[in-house]
Design a protein around this motif. Structure first.
Motif, PDB file in Angstrom:
ATOM      1  N   ARG A 290     -16.181 -22.584 -11.201  1.00 28.08           N
ATOM      2  CA  ARG A 290     -17.438 -22.472 -12.596  1.00 28.08           C
ATOM      3  C   ARG A 290     -18.162 -23.629 -12.026  1.00 28.08           C
ATOM      4  N   LEU A 291     -17.974 -24.675 -11.209  1.00 22.86           N
ATOM      5  CA  LEU A 291     -18.744 -25.665 -11.004  1.00 22.86           C
ATOM      6  C   LEU A 291     -19.630 -25.120  -9.958  1.00 22.86           C
ATOM      7  N   VAL A 292     -19.251 -24.624  -8.677  1.00 21.55           N
ATOM      8  CA  VAL A 292     -19.929 -23.926  -7.742  1.00 21.55           C
ATOM      9  C   VAL A 292     -20.991 -23.018  -8.230  1.00 21.55           C
ATOM     10  N   GLU A 293     -20.633 -22.389  -9.296  1.00 18.80           N
ATOM     11  CA  GLU A 293     -21.599 -21.448 -10.050  1.00 18.80           C
ATOM     12  C   GLU A 293     -22.688 -22.237 -10.911  1.00 18.80           C
ATOM     13  N   LEU A 294     -22.360 -23.318 -11.672  1.00 22.46           N
ATOM     14  CA  LEU A 294     -23.265 -24.237 -12.201  1.00 22.46           C
ATOM     15  C   LEU A 294     -23.971 -24.897 -11.122  1.00 22.46           C
ATOM     16  N   ALA A 295     -23.452 -25.525 -10.206  1.00 20.84           N
ATOM     17  CA  ALA A 295     -24.286 -26.119  -9.121  1.00 20.84           C
ATOM     18  C   ALA A 295     -25.345 -25.257  -8.622  1.00 20.84           C
ATOM     19  N   ALA A 296     -25.190 -23.936  -8.291  1.00 25.27           N
ATOM     20  CA  ALA A 296     -26.180 -23.081  -7.713  1.00 25.27           C
ATOM     21  C   ALA A 296     -27.318 -22.992  -8.774  1.00 25.27           C
ATOM     22  N   ARG A 297     -27.060 -22.920 -10.173  1.00 28.08           N
ATOM     23  CA  ARG A 297     -28.071 -22.778 -11.029  1.00 28.08           C
ATOM     24  C   ARG A 297     -28.852 -24.118 -11.397  1.00 28.08           C
ATOM     25  N   LEU A 298     -28.134 -25.119 -11.072  1.00 28.29           N
ATOM     26  CA  LEU A 298     -28.621 -26.525 -11.353  1.00 28.29           C
ATOM     27  C   LEU A 298     -28.766 -27.379  -9.985  1.00 28.29           C
ATOM     28  N   PRO A 299     -29.129 -26.985  -8.967  1.00 28.42           N
ATOM     29  CA  PRO A 299     -29.168 -27.529  -7.578  1.00 28.42           C
ATOM     30  C   PRO A 299     -29.647 -29.223  -7.489  1.00 28.42           C
ATOM     31  N   ASP A 300     -30.351 -29.483  -8.439  1.00 26.67           N
ATOM     32  CA  ASP A 300     -30.862 -30.835  -8.479  1.00 26.67           C
ATOM     33  C   ASP A 300     -30.125 -31.767  -9.509  1.00 26.67           C
ATOM     34  N   ASP A 301     -29.263 -31.277 -10.285  1.00 25.50           N
ATOM     35  CA  ASP A 301     -28.386 -32.153 -11.319  1.00 25.50           C
ATOM     36  C   ASP A 301     -27.471 -32.870 -10.425  1.00 25.50           C
ATOM     37  N   ALA A 302     -27.611 -34.031 -10.351  1.00 26.35           N
ATOM     38  CA  ALA A 302     -26.367 -35.220  -9.802  1.00 26.35           C
ATOM     39  C   ALA A 302     -25.178 -35.034 -10.446  1.00 26.35           C
ATOM     40  N   GLU A 303     -25.067 -34.787 -11.866  1.00 25.00           N
ATOM     41  CA  GLU A 303     -23.742 -35.190 -12.310  1.00 25.00           C
ATOM     42  C   GLU A 303     -23.007 -33.575 -11.818  1.00 25.00           C
ATOM     43  N   VAL A 304     -23.628 -32.569 -11.810  1.00 22.82           N
ATOM     44  CA  VAL A 304     -23.023 -31.249 -11.689  1.00 22.82           C
ATOM     45  C   VAL A 304     -22.514 -31.423 -10.204  1.00 22.82           C
ATOM     46  N   ALA A 305     -23.456 -31.942  -9.263  1.00 23.67           N
ATOM     47  CA  ALA A 305     -23.131 -31.930  -7.826  1.00 23.67           C
ATOM     48  C   ALA A 305     -22.024 -32.801  -7.653  1.00 23.67           C
ATOM     49  N   TYR A 306     -21.847 -34.020  -8.167  1.00 22.41           N
ATOM     50  CA  TYR A 306     -20.649 -34.800  -8.200  1.00 22.41           C
ATOM     51  C   TYR A 306     -19.245 -34.349  -8.849  1.00 22.41           C
ATOM     52  N   GLN A 307     -19.558 -33.539  -9.665  1.00 25.05           N
ATOM     53  CA  GLN A 307     -18.181 -33.051 -10.273  1.00 25.05           C
ATOM     54  C   GLN A 307     -17.801 -31.728  -9.318  1.00 25.05           C
ATOM     55  N   THR A 308     -18.921 -31.042  -8.619  1.00 24.40           N
ATOM     56  CA  THR A 308     -18.489 -29.968  -7.803  1.00 24.40           C
ATOM     57  C   THR A 308     -17.746 -30.614  -6.574  1.00 24.40           C
ATOM     58  N   ALA A 309     -18.306 -31.652  -6.004  1.00 30.17           N
ATOM     59  CA  ALA A 309     -17.609 -32.347  -4.886  1.00 30.17           C
ATOM     60  C   ALA A 309     -16.259 -32.671  -5.247  1.00 30.17           C
ATOM     61  N   TRP A 310     -16.090 -33.431  -6.452  1.00 29.57           N
ATOM     62  CA  TRP A 310     -14.717 -33.835  -6.845  1.00 29.57           C
ATOM     63  C   TRP A 310     -14.013 -32.547  -6.895  1.00 29.57           C
TER      64      TRP A 310
END
Length: 172
Positions: free
Chosen positions: A28-48
């Protein structure tokens, strides 16, 4: 995507991770990160989410994107706590991947930004050890021990520990 939808999707994904459903959370986070590539919080949660699954190499670009989107003097995107977490996560991930010099550079910057964070100093000491800088590694750990230990015997010798932390080869 509206802010409310973004917040709902992010909270749901983080909730899955917290429930132990790491694979589903990562998807779900990978999908969300693809939709919001400039969102720092989404990127952080995806990394985690990648780190939790032992996918450290895949976590790196997400940590980097999260940190690029927000900096100590730049725009806000991560809370201070999440920024600390992202710096520690990236530094630790570099170390796990054997990218020791990058780990040291990342963690040195993090310690400079957050000098009172004992976890950052500890991970920096581990990375320094991996680069062969054993003296600096031991110095950091001894300083941290002297400053944070509640052990009465450590506190009794705190001044001596702090002294030797500066010069481990000293004999007096």
């Amino acid at each position: 995507m509206s802010d409310d939808e973004r917040d709902r999707l992010l909270a749901a994904a983080v909730g899955l991770r917290e429930q132990g459903r790491q694979e589903e959370a990562r998807d779900r986070l990978v999908e969300l990160a693809a939709r919001l590539p400039d969102d720092a919080e989404v990127a952080y949660q995806t990394a985690w989410a990648h780190d939790v699954l032992g996918l450290e190499a895949d976590a790196v670009p997400h940590y980097q994107r999260a940190l690029k989107a927000t900096g100590p003097a730049g725009p806000t995107g991560l809370s201070e706590a999440d920024r600390r977490g992202a710096l520690l996560g990236l530094g630790s991930t570099f170390r796990t991947l054997g990218r020791y010099e990058e780990a040291v550079a990342t963690l040195r910057g993090a310690v400079a930004e957050f000098p009172d964070d004992g976890a950052l100093r500890t991970f920096l000491a581990m990375a320094l050890y991996n680069t062969g800088d054993h003296h600096e590694s031991a110095r950091l750990l001894l300083r941290l021990l002297a400053a944070t230990s509640e052990d009465p015997s450590v506190q009794r010798y705190r001044r001596a520990i702090e002294h030797y932390a500066e010069d481990l080869d000293a004999t007096e």
